[in-house]
Enzyme design. Structure first.
Site, PDB file in Angstrom:
ATOM      1  N   LYS A  93       0.866  -1.184   0.000  1.00 30.42           N
ATOM      2  CA  LYS A  93       0.000   0.000   0.000  1.00 30.42           C
ATOM      3  C   LYS A  93       0.891   1.218   0.000  1.00 30.42           C
ATOM      4  O   LYS A  93       1.814   1.319   0.811  1.00 30.42           O
ATOM      5  CB  LYS A  93      -0.871  -0.010   1.268  1.00 30.42           C
ATOM      6  N   GLN A 114       7.166   3.861   3.857  1.00 28.26           N
ATOM      7  CA  GLN A 114       5.766   3.436   3.884  1.00 28.26           C
ATOM      8  C   GLN A 114       5.574   2.160   4.699  1.00 28.26           C
ATOM      9  O   GLN A 114       4.533   1.964   5.333  1.00 28.26           O
ATOM     10  CB  GLN A 114       5.281   3.215   2.441  1.00 28.26           C
ATOM     11  N   LYS A 117       5.360   3.353   8.288  1.00 25.59           N
ATOM     12  CA  LYS A 117       4.172   4.199   8.440  1.00 25.59           C
ATOM     13  C   LYS A 117       2.921   3.325   8.489  1.00 25.59           C
ATOM     14  O   LYS A 117       2.067   3.486   9.365  1.00 25.59           O
ATOM     15  CB  LYS A 117       4.103   5.165   7.251  1.00 25.59           C
ATOM     16  N   LYS A 129       5.397   1.815  -3.152  1.00 28.54           N
ATOM     17  CA  LYS A 129       5.308   3.182  -3.688  1.00 28.54           C
ATOM     18  C   LYS A 129       5.548   3.111  -5.183  1.00 28.54           C
ATOM     19  O   LYS A 129       6.195   2.190  -5.683  1.00 28.54           O
ATOM     20  CB  LYS A 129       6.361   4.087  -3.037  1.00 28.54           C
ATOM     21  N   GLY A 168      -2.873   8.169  -4.128  1.00 25.15           N
ATOM     22  CA  GLY A 168      -2.271   9.384  -4.674  1.00 25.15           C
ATOM     23  C   GLY A 168      -1.069   9.836  -3.852  1.00 25.15           C
ATOM     24  O   GLY A 168      -0.840   9.383  -2.743  1.00 25.15           O
ATOM     25  N   ASP A 169      -0.306  10.722  -4.435  1.00 23.79           N
ATOM     26  CA  ASP A 169       0.817  11.391  -3.756  1.00 23.79           C
ATOM     27  C   ASP A 169       0.980  12.704  -4.517  1.00 23.79           C
ATOM     28  O   ASP A 169       0.038  13.167  -5.161  1.00 23.79           O
ATOM     29  CB  ASP A 169       2.076  10.499  -3.808  1.00 23.79           C
ATOM     30  N   THR A 212      -4.745  13.369   5.519  1.00 24.39           N
ATOM     31  CA  THR A 212      -3.330  13.543   5.879  1.00 24.39           C
ATOM     32  C   THR A 212      -3.138  14.832   6.669  1.00 24.39           C
ATOM     33  O   THR A 212      -2.460  14.846   7.698  1.00 24.39           O
ATOM     34  CB  THR A 212      -2.427  13.533   4.623  1.00 24.39           C
ATOM     35  N   ASN A 243      -2.802  19.034  -1.168  1.00 23.42           N
ATOM     36  CA  ASN A 243      -3.796  18.390  -0.325  1.00 23.42           C
ATOM     37  C   ASN A 243      -3.437  18.411   1.168  1.00 23.42           C
ATOM     38  O   ASN A 243      -4.254  18.770   2.016  1.00 23.42           O
ATOM     39  CB  ASN A 243      -3.901  16.953  -0.866  1.00 23.42           C
ATOM     40  N   SER A 380      -6.883   5.613   3.874  1.00 23.61           N
ATOM     41  CA  SER A 380      -6.912   4.722   2.700  1.00 23.61           C
ATOM     42  C   SER A 380      -7.249   3.304   3.146  1.00 23.61           C
ATOM     43  O   SER A 380      -8.002   2.590   2.476  1.00 23.61           O
ATOM     44  CB  SER A 380      -5.550   4.714   2.003  1.00 23.61           C
TER      45      SER A 380
END
Length: 447
Positions: A93, A114, A117, A129, A168-169, A212, A243, A380
């Site tokens: 993820k 990630q 996290k 990623k 998204g990023d 976020t 964002n 997410s």
């Protein structure tokens, strides 16, 4: 480098020899390994079974060509990536980043971060990623669509709702996720929760857009309160205007702070009355313009060319929400000299190692991104749950779960730091707490 443990040093040396041209990746790994010394020394299994050596090597790296046709009929070619780093605790993820700076080092560093996290969220998600060196800035909707369709035509072979769920990023918002999802559905002939950050009409979650930024403020609030502080009456500087930054502005204003500066890649604005997040939202999400146009809405504000100068604006609380390594040692020392009491990271790895050393030497509060910006991927995960159950929760339900998760992450980081003799060091605590869950799963699953 402050590491002394022979095993960790050998892992790091080996990694440097293999990845000498990947500075962002090496920086991310070294920062984690330094925190893990007391953990490795307390449990010989990690060395005996080379858990760290396995953890720093991605399970899979996919790199591919993305041809697409621009509006003038010319064929363009970009490079795509998906790094599937660790699936010990769940399907991969992690976001997709579209930016000219994207390369393998950047994607590997983001994928590695990630893993920890996602572990901290307590949800069953591994780390991955991806992205491309495509720049959506200045492109038409048609060009973005054709790029996204070409990108997904290849990516769809490697992802799935129980395998790898991208999100998204930087450069990937609702528009891009929609195009990507449409192409996946068309090719695979299935409607599944293969992407998160979707629109509400096709399986998205309420509060995902805000997650976020809101989560960053919930985490910061927990850390401030634990140290006898709060957002009330504080001057806040937030870099970026995407964002994360927009919704961090909204939530910290609700918590009593006053956001006096925000930026984009061209420059930054200062509004002593407090920057109105709705104006930034209009400029960035609706009109897709540069941040200087804020002055058209609020003529009393000030615009300064060049984004790095934002850290010279005096503040009590700094929230870097733009990109990696945006705060160096000089900027960190400027923040401290101007009376900053805390730096809470919203972007991934926005502080250099020298900047972090400066925060720690000055004794100011600091939260690493893998803990304080985990709200996006946590929500997410909640979106994946809703997709699996074929239902949708209310904004309030998702927001309450998010708040609970972020406060839980802070508590876990603080407890891990204290247990291993580093009370108050939330950076070390985040690395340790994130590591322990993944390492335990890896030990159970064999080699």
């Amino acid at each position: 480098m402050s590491m002394k443990n022979a095993y960790l040093l050998s892992v790091m040396d080996n990694l440097k020899a293999k990845n000498a041209h990947e500075p962002e990746f090496l920086q991310a790994v070294e920062e984690v390994l330094e925190s893990l010394e007391p953990v490795v020394e307390a449990d010989p299994r990690y060395e005996r079974l080379n858990v760290i050596g396995r953890m720093v090597e991605p399970e899979r790296v996919v790199m591919f060509r993305i041809p697409w046709v621009d509006d003038s009929g010319k064929v363009q070619v970009n490079r795509g990536y998906r790094v599937q780093f660790n699936s010990a605790i769940g399907p991969y993820k992690g976001g997709l980043r579209l930016h000219p700076s994207v390369n393998l080092s950047v994607i590997k560093f983001l994928g590695f971060e990630q893993v920890f996290k996602n572990s901290l969220t307590t949800l069953p998600m591994g780390g991955g990623k991806g992205g491309s060196d495509f720049d959506p800035k200045g492109k038409s909707d048609g060009e973005v669509m054709r790029f996204c369709q070409s990108f997904m035509t290849e990516l769809q072979r490697h992802i799935g709702p129980d395998t790898d769920v991208p999100a998204g990023d930087i450069g990937v918002g609702a528009r891009e996720i929609g195009f990507l999802f449409g192409q996946y559905k068309k090719i695979r002939n299935e409607f599944t929760g293969v992407l998160t950050g979707k629109g509400l009409s096709y399986g998205g979650s309420l509060a995902r857009t805000e997650a976020t930024g809101f989560g960053l403020c919930y985490f910061a609030d927990a850390q401030l309160r634990d140290n006898g502080q709060s957002f009330a009456g504080r001057r806040v500087v937030i870099s970026g205007s995407g964002n994360v930054a927009i919704y961090a502005n909204q939530k910290c204003t609700q918590l009593g702070g006053r956001v006096v500066a925000m930026s984009d890649s061209n420059g930054y604005i200062v509004d002593e009355n407090g920057i109105d997040y709705k104006v930034i939202q209009e400029i960035k999400e609706v009109k897709r313009e540069r941040i200087r146009t804020y002055l058209d809405y609020v003529p009393s504000a000030k615009y300064v060319e060049g984004c790095s100068g934002i850290w010279t604006v005096p503040c009590d609380i700094a929230m870097p929400c733009a990109t990696q390594n945006e705060i160096g040692e000089v900027s960190a020392k400027t923040l401290i000299a101007n009376g900053c009491i805390g730096v809470f990271e919203g972007a991934n790895m926005p502080s250099t190692p020298a900047a972090i050393a400066a925060y720690q030497a000055a004794g100011i509060l600091f939260s690493p991104a893998k803990a304080s910006n985990a709200g996006g991927v946590a929500t997410s995960g909640l979106e994946m749950s809703q997709n699996s159950e074929r239902l949708s929760w209310t904004f309030e339900e998702v927001d309450a779960k998010l708040k609970g998760i972020m406060e839980g992450i802070y508590a876990a980081c603080a407890a891990a730091a204290e247990k291993y003799g580093m009370k108050g060091n939330i950076q070390a605590g985040a690395n340790i707490a994130g590591f322990l869950k993944v390492a335990d799963a890896m030990l159970w699953q064999g080699i």
